[in-house]
Every structure is written in C-alpha cells, then in structure tokens.
Enzyme design. Structure first.
Site, mmCIF file in Angstrom:
data_model
loop_
_atom_site.group_PDB
_atom_site.id
_atom_site.type_symbol
_atom_site.label_atom_id
_atom_site.label_comp_id
_atom_site.label_asym_id
_atom_site.label_seq_id
_atom_site.Cartn_x
_atom_site.Cartn_y
_atom_site.Cartn_z
ATOM 1 N N HIS A 93 -2.334 10.301 -2.104
ATOM 2 C CA HIS A 93 -1.294 9.302 -1.873
ATOM 3 C C HIS A 93 -1.921 7.921 -2.038
ATOM 4 C CE1 HIS A 93 2.611 7.971 -0.430
ATOM 5 N NE2 HIS A 93 2.001 7.076 0.320
ATOM 6 N N CYS A 111 4.865 8.406 -5.299
ATOM 7 C CA CYS A 111 3.956 7.310 -4.944
ATOM 8 C C CYS A 111 3.265 6.701 -6.162
ATOM 9 C CB CYS A 111 2.939 7.764 -3.898
ATOM 10 S SG CYS A 111 1.698 8.941 -4.460
ATOM 11 N N HIS A 145 4.386 1.314 -0.213
ATOM 12 C CA HIS A 145 4.226 2.598 -0.904
ATOM 13 C C HIS A 145 5.550 3.341 -0.922
ATOM 14 C CE1 HIS A 145 4.042 5.140 2.914
ATOM 15 N NE2 HIS A 145 4.106 3.908 3.356
#
Length: 326
Positions: free
Chosen positions: A287, A238, A299
C-alpha cells in the site's frame, strides 16, 4: 508545468500509443511459461489479494498458477490457472484488446513522460517505435530499463533534439507525428519552506518541484471511491490513485506498489510530495500514499476511498516501511 493532456498524431506508425497511466494488464492472456512485465504486475495484484506470497519475478511458474487458481476459486469462476478475460474482469482489469495495429493514422492522448523505471503498454509502444526508427531498444517487454534509455538517447541524438533519455512530447513528436497541447494550465508552484505543511522537495536538477501540483490534484479527489484496478475518479486503487496524481502533473511512475517502491529513490525522512509505503498484507510493500506533511498522507484506502490519514495511528505506524521520491 503543463497539466493538460498532450495529443500525439503518429502518421507513419503502425501502432496505437496508449495512455501512460493505464494498467498494462489485460492486453494478453497469461499462463504457465509466460515471462514478462505483465506477469510481474499480475503477481503484485495477486499478492495484494492475499493469494500469492512469493516475490514478483515476472515468471509464470507453478506458484503463480496455484495463486491464480486460488483466486479464481474465490471468485466462483472457471478454475484453470489461466488468466484470460474472465479472470482479468474479476481482478478489476479490463481487456485492453492487445497491441493490435492500426494501418491508418491514429490520434491518441497521453499525459506525462516515460523514463527509466516506467513500465507497461506505453513503454512497449515506445520500444516498438524506437526499433522501427533504427534505435535499438531490444525486446519489446514494457520495461524502461537501461537499453531503452540508451535507445531513447540514440534517437534523440539522431533527431537533433535534447538528449536526456526521457521520452516526452518532443521525443514523441520526433518519432513521426506532431504534438499539440489542449486545455493546459499552469501547475501551482510553491517555494521551498518548512512549517505546518512540511518541506516542499526539489528534484535532482534543483528546479521547482511539482509536489504542490501533485498534492493539489490528489486532494481534489478526496471522497472518490475505491475500486480494485481503478485509475480514474470513478474508482481508484492505491497505486492507480498515485499514477493519476503524478501523471496529471507530468510525471510517469510504475503501475503497481511494488514496482513504484523499486523505482523510487529511498529517503529517510519524507517531504511533501514523497510517496510513503506500507506493508499491510505481507512483508513487502502493498500500500502507498502521498506524504502531505505533519505526519499526514493522502491515499486510496480499500474501506475509505481517497482520504487523508495520519502516520501516527497504530495501524499505519506499525505497517510503515519507508518513503521514496521520484
């Protein structure tokens, strides 16, 4: 804004300036007693794998060693609490070969800039260059803090270039090489507006934001697979995905989610191009993605690869921490 890679020839330097977007981990063995930025990144990575629950301090203490041992055991590799090539490979981080010097002129590529809050081997090389040119950047620790910024400003002043404390092509060239651009193209620009896509943000200087360019780059990677430690279209994690999208549009951000969260300016309501953060594995940021407007963000998900998700779904709304801006 130029999106192409800049090529820097450091004719008089004794180091290789690495790509800004690369991970800092992997360039040296980490063990009990180590205390620097690489350890902080290691702790971030171990936390994301579920093997480390404490805060990232940069100090390789007993808790970090235990986390390393736990990770090694889970991967079926030698359990010694030392992070060397085998453990780095299991983490998905390639050994970068350290900061070995080159006695001859070297041509390397970089994209974007280095500024306050940047971290990694690129910053270490910058600090080495500043120190060798008489600008006191202090310890070569890979953290672009206030002393490094002051050193950049001091060097820029002595070199007779724009004094802004940001290390970009002009500053790199003044450090002893020539700067040339190749394959550059203009980033798409969009006037600020509200509506179906949300508001396009402006930076602190009031100039047109590169948010549209970041979004365009990010959307171009939809479908790219997920890869732990990945920073390229062949596989992203990520934060590697965020680094890729921002660096392709001339912006350097820290490598890990927690470092990005710490360096970003917190905003209460995200606008297009801001970064949204989530607590998916622990109480802190683990994240992140790029806000697209209409409660959507893009993402690199571990089970989906690069995709677009909605903040209103129960999973993301329950883990949402907030938004930040660079």
């Amino acid at each position: 804004m130029k999106k192409g890679l800049m090529s820097v020839v450091l004719a008089s330097s004794l180091f290789i300036f690495p790509a800004v977007s690369g991970a800092a981990l992997g360039d040296q063995t980490l063990r009990t007693g180590s205390n620097h930025a690489d350890v902080e990144e290691l702790q971030d990575v171990l936390r994301d794998t579920g093997h480390y629950a404490s805060s990232s301090t940069g100090n390789f203490d007993s808790a970090t060693k235990q986390a390393v041992r736990s990770f090694q055991s889970s991967k079926g590799i030698l359990v010694d609490g030392i992070v060397g090539p085998q453990t780095f490979r299991s983490l998905g981080v390639s050994d970068s070969g350290g900061s070995s010097a080159s006695a001859s002129s070297s041509t390397v590529n970089f994209s974007g800039t280095l500024r306050y809050g940047s971290r990694g081997s690129g910053v270490r090389s910058l600090q080495s260059a500043l120190n060798s040119n008489g600008a006191n950047a202090g310890s070569v620790d890979g953290v672009f803090g206030s002393q490094t910024r002051s050193a950049v400003q001091s060097f820029q002043r002595s070199a007779g270039i724009s004094v802004d404390g940001v290390a970009g092509p002009q500053t790199f060239g003044a450090l002893g090489g020539s700067v040339s651009s190749s394959g550059s193209s203009s980033a798409s620009k969009s006037s600020s507006k509200s509506g179906s896509t949300g508001s396009v943000r402006s930076n602190s200087s009031g100039s047109s934001s590169s948010a549209s360019g970041v979004i365009s780059t990010a959307k171009g990677q939809i479908g790219s697979p997920y890869s732990w430690g990945g920073t390229s279209p062949s596989g992203f994690d990520c934060s590697g995905f965020l680094n890729y999208a921002f660096s392709k549009n001339g912006q350097s951000i820290p490598r890990t989610v927690s470092a990005i969260h710490g360096a970003a300016t917190s905003v209460s309501n995200p606008q297009v191009g801001d970064i949204v953060f989530f607590a998916t594995t622990h109480s802190g940021p683990s994240h992140a993605g790029i806000y697209l407007g209409n409660n959507e963000f893009i993402h690199a998900g571990s089970s989906t690869g690069v995709t677009v998700s909605n903040l209103n779904t129960s999973y993301w709304s329950n883990s949402y921490l907030g938004a930040g801006r660079f």
